[in-house]
Design an enzyme around this catalytic site. Sequence first.
Site, PDB file in Angstrom:
ATOM      1  N   HIS A 100      19.587  -1.298 -79.383  1.00  0.00           N
ATOM      2  CA  HIS A 100      19.137  -2.205 -78.328  1.00  0.00           C
ATOM      3  C   HIS A 100      20.298  -2.790 -77.514  1.00  0.00           C
ATOM      4  O   HIS A 100      20.233  -3.943 -77.062  1.00  0.00           O
ATOM      5  CB  HIS A 100      18.302  -3.348 -78.924  1.00  0.00           C
ATOM      6  CG  HIS A 100      17.273  -2.875 -79.904  1.00  0.00           C
ATOM      7  ND1 HIS A 100      17.511  -2.837 -81.264  1.00  0.00           N
ATOM      8  CD2 HIS A 100      16.035  -2.390 -79.738  1.00  0.00           C
ATOM      9  CE1 HIS A 100      16.445  -2.365 -81.884  1.00  0.00           C
ATOM     10  NE2 HIS A 100      15.532  -2.068 -80.977  1.00  0.00           N
ATOM     11  N   CYS A 101      21.346  -1.988 -77.333  1.00  0.00           N
ATOM     12  CA  CYS A 101      22.545  -2.419 -76.589  1.00  0.00           C
ATOM     13  C   CYS A 101      23.170  -3.668 -77.196  1.00  0.00           C
ATOM     14  O   CYS A 101      23.830  -4.445 -76.505  1.00  0.00           O
ATOM     15  CB  CYS A 101      22.235  -2.669 -75.114  1.00  0.00           C
ATOM     16  SG  CYS A 101      21.721  -1.200 -74.213  1.00  0.00           S
TER      17      CYS A 101
END
Length: 382
Positions: free
Chosen positions: A337-338
Site C-alpha cells: 500500500h505504498c
Amino acid sequence: MIIYLDNATTSNPIPTVVTDSLRYGVLNLTSANRGIHQLSVKASDALHDTRETIAKFLNIRDSRKLIFTPGCTYSINFVLQGLKWQEGDTVAISSLEHNAVYRPLLYLQKKYNLNIELIPYAQHKGFEPYDLERILMKNKVKLIVISHTSNVTGEILPVRKVKALADKYDTKLLVDGSQAIGCFPVDMSELDVDFYAFSGHKHLLGPPGVGFLYIKDPDSIEPIIFGGTGSDSVLENMPEFSPDKFEPGTYNLPAIWTFNNALSYLKSLGMENIYNGRRELVHLAVENLKRINKLECYSTYKNNSGIVAFNLKDWTSQEVASILDKKYNICVRAGLHCSPLSHKALGTFPDGCIRISFSCFNTRSELKTLVKAVNEISESIK
C-alpha cells in the site's frame, strides 16, 4: 456485479452530479486568470468559487491559504521541499507514513543530512504522544509529519495532542489528510496545524489529478515550481502572495470545478452520517472476519476511519486478492500500500496484507458477501 472495496486508493463510483460537472467543465471552462475576455473571466470565477466552497467545507477562514495541486503527493512535496532546511535538521514522523512522505524525506536526508526520527508504533493508536515528546525533548525538531488516518489500518492518529506538543516545543506540523477528508468532519480552524495536505479522488468523490494544501503561513515555505501565473508577469520571480506564489501553470479546472457538486453531495448525506455508516461497516467487518479460521486482523473498529486490514495464514495477500477478484468479483488492495514503514511496524513486511476500505456507497450485503468469500478461501486447500 462488482463489489468495490478499494476506496482508500480511489473512490468508486463517482456520483453522477460529479461526472456531469466534469463534462460541463471540459466543454465550457477555459483557462483561469489568463485574460479579460468573458470566457476567461467565467473560468476565473469558477476557480474562485471552488476555492471558497472547499475552504467553507473545512472551515478555512482565508481561502487564499488553500492551494490547488496535481495531487496529495505534490502537496506534501511542496511543504517538505519548500521548507528552509539546514544541515543536520531533525524531522519526526509516525511509523505509519506513506512513501509520499518517506521518499522525499530520504532524498532530503541525503541533501541536508537530516535526522529522521520514527515515533514508535502503538497498536490501534498509531503512537503514544509521550513517545513523541521524548523525541522533542531530545532534539530540536524542525517538523513533525503524521497521517491523520493510516492508509493501511484505518486508525486515526492523535492530531490534536500532537498539535499541542508542536506548540509546546515550537515545532511545525504537517498532516497528511488523504484518508481523513471526506471520511469524517475536519475543522481546519480548530485543528490549527501548519500544513494539511489531502487529495480529491479518494473520499471527496472527485476525479484524479487534483490535490489540495492548506498553508497556515504562506511565508513559511518557498515555492518549488516556477512559471506563469497570469499575475504580475513583469516579475522575474514568483509573486509573493498566496495562492499565486504556489500555483504556476494552467489549472486542471474541469476537475477542480467538480468539487462544488462533490461537496454538496457529501453535505447532503451528512458527514456524521457518512462516518457513522463507515464505523458500522468496520465494526461488522472486524467482528465477522475475526471468526474466520487462520485469519489475523490488524484493525480495530474503535478509532477507525473506514479501513480493515488482515491476512490469511498460508496465503499471500496477493493470492487472496486475486481470488477475490477473479472468482468473486470483489476488488480489494493487497501488498504494501505504498507504505513499507507501516508494514514494518505491523510485522507484515515484505508481503504486506489485504486491505478493504469502505465508501458511503458500500452496504452490509456487500460486506456479508466478502466475509463469506474470505471464509471459503480460508477453508480451501492451497
